[in-house]
Every structure is written in structure tokens, then in C-alpha cells.
Design a protein around this motif. Structure first.
Motif, PDB file in Angstrom:
ATOM      1  N   THR A   1       0.862  -1.185   0.000  1.00  0.00           N
ATOM      2  CA  THR A   1       0.000   0.000   0.000  1.00  0.00           C
ATOM      3  C   THR A   1       0.895   1.231   0.000  1.00  0.00           C
ATOM      4  OG1 THR A   1      -0.152   0.391   2.396  1.00  0.00           O
ATOM      5  CG2 THR A   1      -1.620  -1.285   1.462  1.00  0.00           C
ATOM      6  N   ASP A   2       0.309   2.406  -0.052  1.00  0.00           N
ATOM      7  CA  ASP A   2       1.095   3.644  -0.078  1.00  0.00           C
ATOM      8  C   ASP A   2       1.779   3.940   1.250  1.00  0.00           C
ATOM      9  OD1 ASP A   2       0.339   4.091  -2.691  1.00  0.00           O
ATOM     10  OD2 ASP A   2      -1.325   5.436  -2.181  1.00  0.00           O
ATOM     11  N   THR A   3       1.352   3.290   2.323  1.00  0.00           N
ATOM     12  CA  THR A   3       1.895   3.605   3.649  1.00  0.00           C
ATOM     13  C   THR A   3       2.570   2.416   4.323  1.00  0.00           C
ATOM     14  OG1 THR A   3      -0.194   3.099   4.760  1.00  0.00           O
ATOM     15  CG2 THR A   3       0.142   5.388   4.007  1.00  0.00           C
ATOM     16  N   THR A   4       2.655   1.289   3.636  1.00  0.00           N
ATOM     17  CA  THR A   4       3.271   0.113   4.238  1.00  0.00           C
ATOM     18  C   THR A   4       4.355  -0.461   3.342  1.00  0.00           C
ATOM     19  OG1 THR A   4       1.644  -1.412   3.287  1.00  0.00           O
ATOM     20  CG2 THR A   4       1.166  -0.524   5.483  1.00  0.00           C
ATOM     21  N   ILE A   5       5.246  -1.182   3.982  1.00  0.00           N
ATOM     22  CA  ILE A   5       6.241  -1.976   3.261  1.00  0.00           C
ATOM     23  C   ILE A   5       6.164  -3.401   3.783  1.00  0.00           C
ATOM     24  CG2 ILE A   5       7.827  -0.042   2.849  1.00  0.00           C
ATOM     25  CD1 ILE A   5       9.507  -1.081   5.216  1.00  0.00           C
ATOM     26  N   CYS A   6       6.635  -4.332   2.979  1.00  0.00           N
ATOM     27  CA  CYS A   6       6.735  -5.722   3.408  1.00  0.00           C
ATOM     28  C   CYS A   6       8.207  -6.104   3.467  1.00  0.00           C
ATOM     29  CB  CYS A   6       5.987  -6.640   2.445  1.00  0.00           C
ATOM     30  SG  CYS A   6       6.100  -8.398   2.894  1.00  0.00           S
ATOM     31  N   LEU A   7       8.641  -6.596   4.610  1.00  0.00           N
ATOM     32  CA  LEU A   7      10.013  -7.065   4.802  1.00  0.00           C
ATOM     33  C   LEU A   7      10.046  -8.590   4.734  1.00  0.00           C
ATOM     34  CD1 LEU A   7      11.081  -4.919   7.906  1.00  0.00           C
ATOM     35  CD2 LEU A   7      11.442  -4.383   5.491  1.00  0.00           C
ATOM     36  N   ASP A   8      11.226  -9.127   4.379  1.00  0.00           N
ATOM     37  CA  ASP A   8      11.404 -10.581   4.432  1.00  0.00           C
ATOM     38  C   ASP A   8      11.729 -10.998   5.867  1.00  0.00           C
ATOM     39  OD1 ASP A   8      13.898  -9.366   4.385  1.00  0.00           O
ATOM     40  OD2 ASP A   8      14.802 -10.805   3.013  1.00  0.00           O
ATOM     41  N   LEU A   9      10.883 -10.611   6.788  1.00  0.00           N
ATOM     42  CA  LEU A   9      11.089 -10.853   8.219  1.00  0.00           C
ATOM     43  C   LEU A   9       9.792 -11.374   8.819  1.00  0.00           C
ATOM     44  CD1 LEU A   9      13.371 -10.268  10.502  1.00  0.00           C
ATOM     45  CD2 LEU A   9      11.716  -8.560  11.240  1.00  0.00           C
ATOM     46  N   GLY A  10       9.582 -12.676   8.707  1.00  0.00           N
ATOM     47  CA  GLY A  10       8.426 -13.284   9.336  1.00  0.00           C
ATOM     48  C   GLY A  10       8.750 -13.777  10.722  1.00  0.00           C
ATOM     49  N   HIS A  11       7.789 -14.463  11.332  1.00  0.00           N
ATOM     50  CA  HIS A  11       8.038 -14.935  12.694  1.00  0.00           C
ATOM     51  C   HIS A  11       8.903 -16.184  12.725  1.00  0.00           C
ATOM     52  CE1 HIS A  11       4.713 -17.695  11.918  1.00  0.00           C
ATOM     53  NE2 HIS A  11       3.876 -16.701  11.790  1.00  0.00           N
ATOM     54  N   LYS A  12       9.400 -16.635  11.572  1.00  0.00           N
ATOM     55  CA  LYS A  12      10.442 -17.666  11.557  1.00  0.00           C
ATOM     56  C   LYS A  12      11.833 -17.057  11.687  1.00  0.00           C
ATOM     57  CE  LYS A  12       8.134 -21.366   8.995  1.00  0.00           C
ATOM     58  NZ  LYS A  12       8.112 -22.174   7.733  1.00  0.00           N
ATOM     59  N   SER A  13      11.924 -15.724  11.728  1.00  0.00           N
ATOM     60  CA  SER A  13      13.224 -15.049  11.757  1.00  0.00           C
ATOM     61  C   SER A  13      13.462 -14.228  13.012  1.00  0.00           C
ATOM     62  CB  SER A  13      13.362 -14.125  10.535  1.00  0.00           C
ATOM     63  OG  SER A  13      13.214 -14.846   9.342  1.00  0.00           O
ATOM     64  N   VAL A  14      12.431 -13.994  13.801  1.00  0.00           N
ATOM     65  CA  VAL A  14      12.586 -13.211  15.025  1.00  0.00           C
ATOM     66  C   VAL A  14      11.616 -13.767  16.058  1.00  0.00           C
ATOM     67  CG1 VAL A  14      10.877 -11.453  14.359  1.00  0.00           C
ATOM     68  CG2 VAL A  14      12.698 -10.865  15.977  1.00  0.00           C
ATOM     69  N   ALA A  15      12.027 -13.771  17.311  1.00  0.00           N
ATOM     70  CA  ALA A  15      11.194 -14.322  18.374  1.00  0.00           C
ATOM     71  C   ALA A  15       9.821 -13.663  18.377  1.00  0.00           C
ATOM     72  CB  ALA A  15      11.882 -14.121  19.722  1.00  0.00           C
ATOM     73  N   SER A  16       8.792 -14.493  18.429  1.00  0.00           N
ATOM     74  CA  SER A  16       7.426 -13.967  18.306  1.00  0.00           C
ATOM     75  C   SER A  16       6.564 -14.296  19.512  1.00  0.00           C
ATOM     76  CB  SER A  16       6.779 -14.514  17.024  1.00  0.00           C
ATOM     77  OG  SER A  16       6.755 -15.932  17.035  1.00  0.00           O
ATOM     78  N   GLU A  17       7.205 -14.599  20.660  1.00  0.00           N
ATOM     79  CA  GLU A  17       6.404 -14.931  21.833  1.00  0.00           C
ATOM     80  C   GLU A  17       5.783 -13.693  22.463  1.00  0.00           C
ATOM     81  OE1 GLU A  17      10.390 -14.261  24.004  1.00  0.00           O
ATOM     82  OE2 GLU A  17       9.604 -14.493  21.980  1.00  0.00           O
ATOM     83  N   ASN A  18       6.311 -12.511  22.122  1.00  0.00           N
ATOM     84  CA  ASN A  18       5.780 -11.270  22.656  1.00  0.00           C
ATOM     85  C   ASN A  18       4.755 -10.663  21.699  1.00  0.00           C
ATOM     86  OD1 ASN A  18       7.296 -10.913  25.152  1.00  0.00           O
ATOM     87  ND2 ASN A  18       9.086 -10.740  23.840  1.00  0.00           N
ATOM     88  N   PRO A  19       3.921  -9.744  22.173  1.00  0.00           N
ATOM     89  CA  PRO A  19       3.002  -9.049  21.272  1.00  0.00           C
ATOM     90  C   PRO A  19       3.751  -8.376  20.125  1.00  0.00           C
ATOM     91  CG  PRO A  19       2.444  -8.597  23.561  1.00  0.00           C
ATOM     92  CD  PRO A  19       3.754  -9.329  23.579  1.00  0.00           C
ATOM     93  N   ILE A  20       3.037  -8.078  19.059  1.00  0.00           N
ATOM     94  CA  ILE A  20       3.654  -7.589  17.832  1.00  0.00           C
ATOM     95  C   ILE A  20       4.493  -6.323  18.043  1.00  0.00           C
ATOM     96  CG2 ILE A  20       1.661  -6.194  17.156  1.00  0.00           C
ATOM     97  CD1 ILE A  20       3.774  -8.382  14.768  1.00  0.00           C
ATOM     98  N   ASP A  21       4.130  -5.490  19.027  1.00  0.00           N
ATOM     99  CA  ASP A  21       4.887  -4.253  19.244  1.00  0.00           C
ATOM    100  C   ASP A  21       6.155  -4.476  20.054  1.00  0.00           C
ATOM    101  OD1 ASP A  21       3.321  -4.881  21.436  1.00  0.00           O
ATOM    102  OD2 ASP A  21       3.015  -2.801  22.041  1.00  0.00           O
TER     103      ASP A  21
END
Length: 354
Positions: A261-281
Motif C-alpha cells: 500500500t502507499d503507507t506500508t512496506i513488506c520485509l522478508d522478516l516473518g516470525h520464523k526469523s525473530v522471536a514472536s512470543e511477545n506481542p507484535i509491538d
């Protein structure tokens, strides 16, 4: 220093000079005496990290798995405490570890009479050293200090098990204000000091401290402190330490792979690449864009709100600090060294050589 454009993404970049300075800092905080440290290697899980700690004069270590213990043995670490109560087939693996690496002294923790008796049975022709694991309020493992004396007496009755110390991990103590944290330690450790008075033994090693409480415990020369995160550090603990205490020894890099979209980007960084046990923020902090917001993740993709995205290009590198470095490292097979080369994250595997 290599240009970041040559590094794979998503990936972890390790800065060895920063790691060395973090190690030097933690030794400085115990008055320059490495004997007061027993770092936990769960954060880095690499032989290179072990070797840097050994080179700095640290001889005692803590780990959570048999594989981590074996990795330490491959570096000929003199003293390794497995901070997990071993039971079932892991007792046989522990015995094999002790037999296979005689240059390393191994020990484990116990909080239960049956587990201690099983260890005694398996080590019928050897000797096992143990630390009694105390529940200091985290309520994850351990026996409460007021019940520990009975367990200690049981251990002392076992012919093949020797009591070497007490293990008092307090990872639940992470008050944001230091004075509150110090008070929390004082309150939760009152029962610990009562147990010490009842035992009246000066020969036991007292292994204490998670990384946040290290700021309190490191002042006590009777303690051996076991922080782990300090070696790489992360955004979560940075909020609990004074500025400039430790440096970020590892960064995450990702690339912009789409602008949906005009205000978002997509990174090649899913939850297989960074710990995701915490809330998204609470998963990453964007180094050069503190206003960016990670909105969502799937397995291989991360959507970031950036405002007007017209100035950002496909393929552009984005640098981040993970909120929780330990499980983030565990997601990667290797760390890419900023000056070239790789550190293999060997102990992410559950079994190394046998």
C-alpha cells in the motif's frame, strides 16, 4: 567492515568487537574477578561465543541443554552447570557427557528427592555433583527455600551425589526502576538468607541472578552471577539497564520486498526469523526509523507501517534490534560476522556428537 548489501536477509549480523566489550564490561561489574561469573550460554549457543568468554578469563558456565553442555566441552570449558533438572533418557546422556569429556567438570540442578535418587542410581559407578534449585518466586522450577533443607539432607544421604551449591534464579525480577528492583530482590531473597543461616556452610557456591537482577546481585562478593543476555544484549533488556551499559552485539537485517500500500512496506522478516512470543509491538526496534510500526507477521513476511513509502525502494536494507535475542538466535543456523565469516549456532540442535 563489509558493506551490508553483501549480507543475506533475513539474517543476524554479529559484531565481535562489541561482544568483547560486553564481556569486559560484565567482568568489570564484578570487580574484575571472573570467578564471580557463571554466564548462561543460551543466548549465543556458539563455540565462538564460548571461546571469547574463555579468553577473557571466565571458567564457569551455565547452560540449559545437553547440547549446550557438549558445546562448552568442545571448547574445554573447565566448569559447566546444566540448569535443568535431568530426568529420563537425559540422565543417561548426562552420564555419557561426564564420561566422554573428562577435562570438564559437569553438574546439574535438582529440586526433587526422586530426581536426586534417579541421578544417584544412574551414576552408580561415578559421582554426580548437584546444585539445589530454589524457587525464588518465579514459580517455574525449584523448591521453596523453607522446604529445601529436607531435600539437602536426602542428597547428603546418597552415595553417588555430592551437593555443590544452591541455584537461585530470579528471572521474574525485572522492575523498570532500579530501586524497586533492589527492593524486590531484598524481599524475595529473605528466605534464601534464612536457608543459608540454617545450613551454616561456607563451601557451597551460590549461583544467582537473571540479567535484570544482575545489577543488584553483582555487588555481593559471596554470589556467583549467571547473566546470559549481556553478551549480545537486546531491546527488551536495554529498557531495564542504564544507557551505555552494554552494546547491541547482534542486529537483524531484512530487505524491503514489496510495497503493498502507499503507507506500508513488506520485509522478508516473518516470525520464523525473530522471536514472536511477545506481542507484535515487542518483537523488533527499528534502528534508523523509530517511528515505524510492525503491524503483522506471517511465516516469512513482516508488514510495517512507515507513513509515505515513496522514498523507500525495493531491496533496501532495514536494520533492527530484536526485543528478545535468545529465542531469535535459536531461529537461525548461523550468524553473519560483520568483518566476514560465520558463527554456526551449533547448540540450537538438541544433539551434537552423540
Amino acid at each position: 567492515m563489509r558493506n551490508l548489501d553483501t549480507f543475506e536477509s533475513p539474517g543476524l549480523i554479529v559484531y565481535p568487537d562489541r561482544v568483547k566489550r560486553n564481556i569486559a564490561k560484565v567482568i568489570e561489574m564484578v570487580d574484575g574477578n571472573p570467578a564471580h561469573l557463571r554466564p548462561h550460554i543460551k543466548t549465543h549457543k556458539t563455540k565462538e561465543g564460548n571461546d571469547l568468554l574463555l579468553a577473557a578469563g571466565i571458567t564457569k558456565f551455565k547452560c540449559a541443554t545437553i547440547a549446550e553442555a557438549e558445546l562448552l566441552a568442545l571448547s574445554e570449558a573447565p566448569d559447566v552447570l546444566i540448569s535443568m533438572q535431568l530426568i529420563g533418557p537425559n540422565l543417561d546422556r548426562f552420564k555419557a557427557l561426564v564420561s566422554h569429556y573428562p577435562k570438564t567438570k559437569f553438574s546439574s540442578i535438582v529440586d526433587d528427592a526422586f530426581a536426586a535418587s534417579e541421578l544417584n542410581r544412574i551414576f552408580a559407578d561415578l559421582s554426580a555433583e548437584v546444585y539445589v534449585d530454589l524457587n525464588m518466586g518465579m514459580n517455574r522450577t525449584g523448591i521453596t527455600p523453607h522446604k529445601a533443607l529436607t531435600l539437602i539432607q536426602h542428597i547428603q544421604s546418597l552415595p553417588n551425589v555430592t551437593l555443590r551449591g544452591l541455584h537461585a534464579y530470579d528471572g521474574h525480577i525485572r522492575d523498570k526502576v532500579y530501586e524497586d528492583r533492589a527492593k524486590h530482590v531484598e524481599t524475595d531473597f529473605s528466605s534464601f538468607y534464612e536457608l543459608l543461616e540454617r545450613l551454616n556452610r561456607s563451601d557451597l557456591e551460590l549461583v544467582v541472578s537473571g540479567t535484570p537482577s544482575f545489577l543488584v546481585h553483582h555487588k555481593n562478593p559471596k554470589f556467583t552471577c549467571s547473566p546470559g543476555t549481556f553478551i549480545f544484549f537486546d531491546a527488551g533488556y536495554a529498557a531495564l539497564f542504564p544507557e551505555n551499559t552494554f552494546e547491541f552485539g547482534v542486529e537483524i537485517i531484512a530487505r524491503i520486498i514489496s510495497k503493498p500500500t502507499d503507507t506500508t512496506i513488506c520485509l522478508d522478516l516473518g516470525h520464523k526469523s525473530v522471536a514472536s512470543e511477545n506481542p507484535i509491538d515487542n518483537r523488533v526496534r527499528f534502528l534508523n526509523h523509530p517511528d515505524w510500526i510492525l503491524k503483522s507477521q506471517s511465516e516469512e513476511h513482516g508488514i510495517v507501517e512507515v507513513g509515505d513509502n515513496s522514498t523507500y525502494t525495493i531491496g533496501e536494507i532495514v536494520r533492527m534490534i530484536p526485543y528478545h535475542i535468545c529465542p531469535t538466535v535459536n531461529l537461525h543456523s548461523h550468524l553473519q560476522v560483520i568483518d566476514g565469516g560465520l558463527w554456526e549456532v551449533k547448540a540450537r540442535n538438541r544433539r551434537l556428537c552423540y
